[in-house]
Design a protein around this motif. Sequence first.
Motif, PDB file in Angstrom:
ATOM      1  N   PHE A 127       0.825  -1.213   0.000  1.00 27.79           N
ATOM      2  CA  PHE A 127       0.000   0.000   0.000  1.00 27.79           C
ATOM      3  C   PHE A 127       0.856   1.259   0.000  1.00 27.79           C
ATOM      4  O   PHE A 127       0.344   2.347  -0.270  1.00 27.79           O
ATOM      5  N   VAL A 128       2.126   1.099   0.328  1.00 32.02           N
ATOM      6  CA  VAL A 128       2.977   2.293   0.368  1.00 32.02           C
ATOM      7  C   VAL A 128       3.220   2.744  -1.071  1.00 32.02           C
ATOM      8  O   VAL A 128       3.634   1.953  -1.924  1.00 32.02           O
ATOM      9  N   GLY A 129       2.905   3.980  -1.347  1.00 34.37           N
ATOM     10  CA  GLY A 129       3.103   4.521  -2.696  1.00 34.37           C
ATOM     11  C   GLY A 129       1.825   4.572  -3.522  1.00 34.37           C
ATOM     12  O   GLY A 129       1.815   5.169  -4.595  1.00 34.37           O
ATOM     13  N   VAL A 130       0.734   3.968  -3.038  1.00 32.92           N
ATOM     14  CA  VAL A 130      -0.495   4.021  -3.844  1.00 32.92           C
ATOM     15  C   VAL A 130      -1.179   5.385  -3.672  1.00 32.92           C
ATOM     16  O   VAL A 130      -0.918   6.116  -2.718  1.00 32.92           O
ATOM     17  N   LYS A 131      -2.052   5.686  -4.624  1.00 38.55           N
ATOM     18  CA  LYS A 131      -2.927   6.861  -4.522  1.00 38.55           C
ATOM     19  C   LYS A 131      -4.353   6.351  -4.525  1.00 38.55           C
ATOM     20  O   LYS A 131      -4.648   5.325  -5.144  1.00 38.55           O
ATOM     21  N   GLY A 132      -5.251   7.123  -3.910  1.00 34.90           N
ATOM     22  CA  GLY A 132      -6.657   6.704  -3.826  1.00 34.90           C
ATOM     23  C   GLY A 132      -7.293   6.453  -5.181  1.00 34.90           C
ATOM     24  O   GLY A 132      -8.169   5.594  -5.309  1.00 34.90           O
ATOM     25  N   ASN A 133      -6.837   7.192  -6.204  1.00 32.26           N
ATOM     26  CA  ASN A 133      -7.482   6.981  -7.506  1.00 32.26           C
ATOM     27  C   ASN A 133      -7.078   5.661  -8.160  1.00 32.26           C
ATOM     28  O   ASN A 133      -7.613   5.304  -9.203  1.00 32.26           O
ATOM     29  N   GLN A 134      -6.146   4.922  -7.528  1.00 30.11           N
ATOM     30  CA  GLN A 134      -5.807   3.584  -8.039  1.00 30.11           C
ATOM     31  C   GLN A 134      -6.755   2.509  -7.496  1.00 30.11           C
ATOM     32  O   GLN A 134      -6.646   1.343  -7.889  1.00 30.11           O
ATOM     33  N   GLN A 135      -7.625   2.883  -6.584  1.00 32.49           N
ATOM     34  CA  GLN A 135      -8.571   1.890  -6.072  1.00 32.49           C
ATOM     35  C   GLN A 135      -9.436   1.394  -7.235  1.00 32.49           C
ATOM     36  O   GLN A 135      -9.908   2.179  -8.051  1.00 32.49           O
ATOM     37  N   THR A 136      -9.637   0.064  -7.274  1.00 34.65           N
ATOM     38  CA  THR A 136     -10.521  -0.461  -8.326  1.00 34.65           C
ATOM     39  C   THR A 136     -11.969  -0.431  -7.852  1.00 34.65           C
ATOM     40  O   THR A 136     -12.891  -0.485  -8.651  1.00 34.65           O
ATOM     41  N   GLY A 137     -12.136  -0.350  -6.552  1.00 30.69           N
ATOM     42  CA  GLY A 137     -13.482  -0.270  -6.008  1.00 30.69           C
ATOM     43  C   GLY A 137     -13.446   0.093  -4.542  1.00 30.69           C
ATOM     44  O   GLY A 137     -12.386   0.055  -3.902  1.00 30.69           O
ATOM     45  N   VAL A 138     -14.591   0.472  -4.038  1.00 30.60           N
ATOM     46  CA  VAL A 138     -14.756   0.794  -2.609  1.00 30.60           C
ATOM     47  C   VAL A 138     -16.101   0.238  -2.168  1.00 30.60           C
ATOM     48  O   VAL A 138     -17.082   0.303  -2.927  1.00 30.60           O
ATOM     49  N   LEU A 139     -16.119  -0.317  -0.972  1.00 33.83           N
ATOM     50  CA  LEU A 139     -17.389  -0.800  -0.396  1.00 33.83           C
ATOM     51  C   LEU A 139     -17.424  -0.332   1.049  1.00 33.83           C
ATOM     52  O   LEU A 139     -16.460  -0.523   1.787  1.00 33.83           O
ATOM     53  N   ILE A 140     -18.513   0.325   1.421  1.00 34.94           N
ATOM     54  CA  ILE A 140     -18.680   0.660   2.840  1.00 34.94           C
ATOM     55  C   ILE A 140     -19.982   0.019   3.336  1.00 34.94           C
ATOM     56  O   ILE A 140     -20.916  -0.174   2.552  1.00 34.94           O
ATOM     57  N   ALA A 141     -19.993  -0.296   4.618  1.00 37.72           N
ATOM     58  CA  ALA A 141     -21.218  -0.811   5.232  1.00 37.72           C
ATOM     59  C   ALA A 141     -21.641   0.161   6.312  1.00 37.72           C
ATOM     60  O   ALA A 141     -20.788   0.735   7.005  1.00 37.72           O
ATOM     61  N   VAL A 142     -22.940   0.361   6.425  1.00 35.11           N
ATOM     62  CA  VAL A 142     -23.483   1.195   7.507  1.00 35.11           C
ATOM     63  C   VAL A 142     -24.363   0.300   8.373  1.00 35.11           C
ATOM     64  O   VAL A 142     -25.300  -0.329   7.873  1.00 35.11           O
ATOM     65  N   TYR A 143     -24.012   0.227   9.667  1.00 32.05           N
ATOM     66  CA  TYR A 143     -24.808  -0.569  10.602  1.00 32.05           C
ATOM     67  C   TYR A 143     -25.668   0.402  11.400  1.00 32.05           C
ATOM     68  O   TYR A 143     -25.206   1.028  12.358  1.00 32.05           O
ATOM     69  N   GLY A 144     -26.885   0.619  10.925  1.00 28.49           N
ATOM     70  CA  GLY A 144     -27.833   1.502  11.615  1.00 28.49           C
ATOM     71  C   GLY A 144     -29.089   0.695  11.879  1.00 28.49           C
ATOM     72  O   GLY A 144     -29.012  -0.530  12.018  1.00 28.49           O
ATOM     73  N   PRO A 145     -30.251   1.344  11.894  1.00 29.42           N
ATOM     74  CA  PRO A 145     -31.485   0.561  11.997  1.00 29.42           C
ATOM     75  C   PRO A 145     -31.546  -0.512  10.901  1.00 29.42           C
ATOM     76  O   PRO A 145     -32.065  -1.593  11.104  1.00 29.42           O
ATOM     77  N   LYS A 146     -30.985  -0.188   9.731  1.00 31.89           N
ATOM     78  CA  LYS A 146     -30.832  -1.182   8.671  1.00 31.89           C
ATOM     79  C   LYS A 146     -29.327  -1.375   8.439  1.00 31.89           C
ATOM     80  O   LYS A 146     -28.545  -0.484   8.746  1.00 31.89           O
ATOM     81  N   THR A 147     -28.954  -2.521   7.898  1.00 35.99           N
ATOM     82  CA  THR A 147     -27.558  -2.675   7.452  1.00 35.99           C
ATOM     83  C   THR A 147     -27.544  -2.436   5.955  1.00 35.99           C
ATOM     84  O   THR A 147     -28.264  -3.102   5.201  1.00 35.99           O
ATOM     85  N   THR A 148     -26.740  -1.472   5.530  1.00 33.78           N
ATOM     86  CA  THR A 148     -26.674  -1.154   4.105  1.00 33.78           C
ATOM     87  C   THR A 148     -25.228  -1.209   3.620  1.00 33.78           C
ATOM     88  O   THR A 148     -24.289  -1.094   4.423  1.00 33.78           O
ATOM     89  N   ILE A 149     -25.103  -1.393   2.315  1.00 33.62           N
ATOM     90  CA  ILE A 149     -23.783  -1.337   1.672  1.00 33.62           C
ATOM     91  C   ILE A 149     -23.869  -0.293   0.578  1.00 33.62           C
ATOM     92  O   ILE A 149     -24.855  -0.252  -0.175  1.00 33.62           O
ATOM     93  N   ILE A 150     -22.849   0.554   0.520  1.00 38.07           N
ATOM     94  CA  ILE A 150     -22.744   1.476  -0.621  1.00 38.07           C
ATOM     95  C   ILE A 150     -21.446   1.114  -1.319  1.00 38.07           C
ATOM     96  O   ILE A 150     -20.409   0.903  -0.653  1.00 38.07           O
ATOM     97  N   LEU A 151     -21.488   1.009  -2.630  1.00 40.94           N
ATOM     98  CA  LEU A 151     -20.256   0.612  -3.309  1.00 40.94           C
ATOM     99  C   LEU A 151     -20.090   1.332  -4.635  1.00 40.94           C
ATOM    100  O   LEU A 151     -21.054   1.853  -5.220  1.00 40.94           O
ATOM    101  N   THR A 152     -18.826   1.322  -5.076  1.00 34.30           N
ATOM    102  CA  THR A 152     -18.520   1.801  -6.425  1.00 34.30           C
ATOM    103  C   THR A 152     -17.464   0.905  -7.040  1.00 34.30           C
ATOM    104  O   THR A 152     -16.554   0.435  -6.341  1.00 34.30           O
ATOM    105  N   VAL A 153     -17.618   0.630  -8.337  1.00 38.85           N
ATOM    106  CA  VAL A 153     -16.526   0.046  -9.115  1.00 38.85           C
ATOM    107  C   VAL A 153     -16.200   1.044 -10.237  1.00 38.85           C
ATOM    108  O   VAL A 153     -15.954   0.680 -11.376  1.00 38.85           O
ATOM    109  N   LYS A 154     -16.263   2.298  -9.868  1.00 40.32           N
ATOM    110  CA  LYS A 154     -15.951   3.416 -10.762  1.00 40.32           C
ATOM    111  C   LYS A 154     -16.944   3.527 -11.921  1.00 40.32           C
ATOM    112  O   LYS A 154     -16.591   3.922 -13.017  1.00 40.32           O
ATOM    113  N   GLN A 155     -18.170   3.076 -11.653  1.00 42.16           N
ATOM    114  CA  GLN A 155     -19.244   3.278 -12.635  1.00 42.16           C
ATOM    115  C   GLN A 155     -20.449   3.842 -11.894  1.00 42.16           C
ATOM    116  O   GLN A 155     -21.548   3.300 -11.960  1.00 42.16           O
ATOM    117  N   GLY A 156     -20.209   4.882 -11.126  1.00 42.78           N
ATOM    118  CA  GLY A 156     -21.277   5.443 -10.312  1.00 42.78           C
ATOM    119  C   GLY A 156     -21.307   4.784  -8.943  1.00 42.78           C
ATOM    120  O   GLY A 156     -20.431   3.973  -8.596  1.00 42.78           O
TER     121      GLY A 156
END
Length: 302
Positions: A127-156
């Motif tokens: 990971f040393v030397g990478v930049k955020g724009n090299q990520q191929t995707g991102v996934l986050i989870a939110v644990y609230g009243p509902k459990t949700t996932i928000i993700l991108t594979v760089k297509q919205g």
Amino acid sequence: MMTIKDYLKSCGVDERGLTVAETLVTAVKRISNVIKTASTGKAGSYNIYGEEQLALDILADKVIQEECKKNEYIGLIASEELPDEMKLSEGEYADYAICYDPLDGSSLVDVNLAVGTIFGVYEAKTFVGVKGNQQTGVLIAVYGPKTTIILTVKQGVKEFVMNIDGEFVMSNDDIKIEEGKMFAPGNLRAASERKDYMELVNYWCKEKYTLRYSGGMVPDINQILLKGKGIFSYPGYSEAPNGKLRLLFECAPMALLVTQAGGAASDGKIDILEKVVEKLDQRTPIYIGSKVEVERCCKALA
Ligand code: FDP
């Protein structure tokens, strides 16, 4: 009823990418369950099933490690809870590198506010030397009243909600950030000594912005994504010149999501996605959300 797998297939994600996504989703389901059932006591206590209890963030970290170790395509992981990156495999196909914050906002668990997990996905050997724009995707989870996932594979950016069968189905297929008067001003302590930050906060108040701040970066930015407007700020100050939030584990993944939704993320001078990760626990100030608001922060605080 589009599942995460259906969606990723429609984006052209290959079999290896699909299994990596499945690994992360499995970890999210397990963590969601752990949060619901574990006591919020200290490490060393017992959960409702009488099993020995680790602090929840350590437990979440353990779950993610266990799941990643089962996936032959994941060669490297780095966690906010680990001192260094960890090689999992030297295998020919082990190209994927996953960095994660297992339980962001963990100080909110005991008061039953929403918390989250953040995963940044790279194809890298370190990971040393990478930049955020090299990520191929991102996934986050939110644990609230509902459990949700928000993700991108760089297509919205898409949102999925966990249904009663534990399956994630698409709940929002058009996440877009535009402009609007909502603010989440982190590290207000900085305003005690930074006139520029105090003035900016005063501006937001005078202009009648709506305050929406939970104290958890994941739910706060989740809110900006879903309401489609707003700004989250976390500047530095004398005690922490680069603020508190980590570039690799928190800021770069959130920046990719927000940018993919049409917003922006900056440290005041440089786009967060352009910042090179020099060390794993590198911190950075961050202004993230609606484009005009990020520009306002850059002008006011740079
Ligand atoms: P936490 O320490 O509870 O895990 O990065 C961690 C984080 O929460 C963010 O989720 C949150 O936005 C920020 O810290 C809050 O920082 P302060 O403690 O300075 O308010």
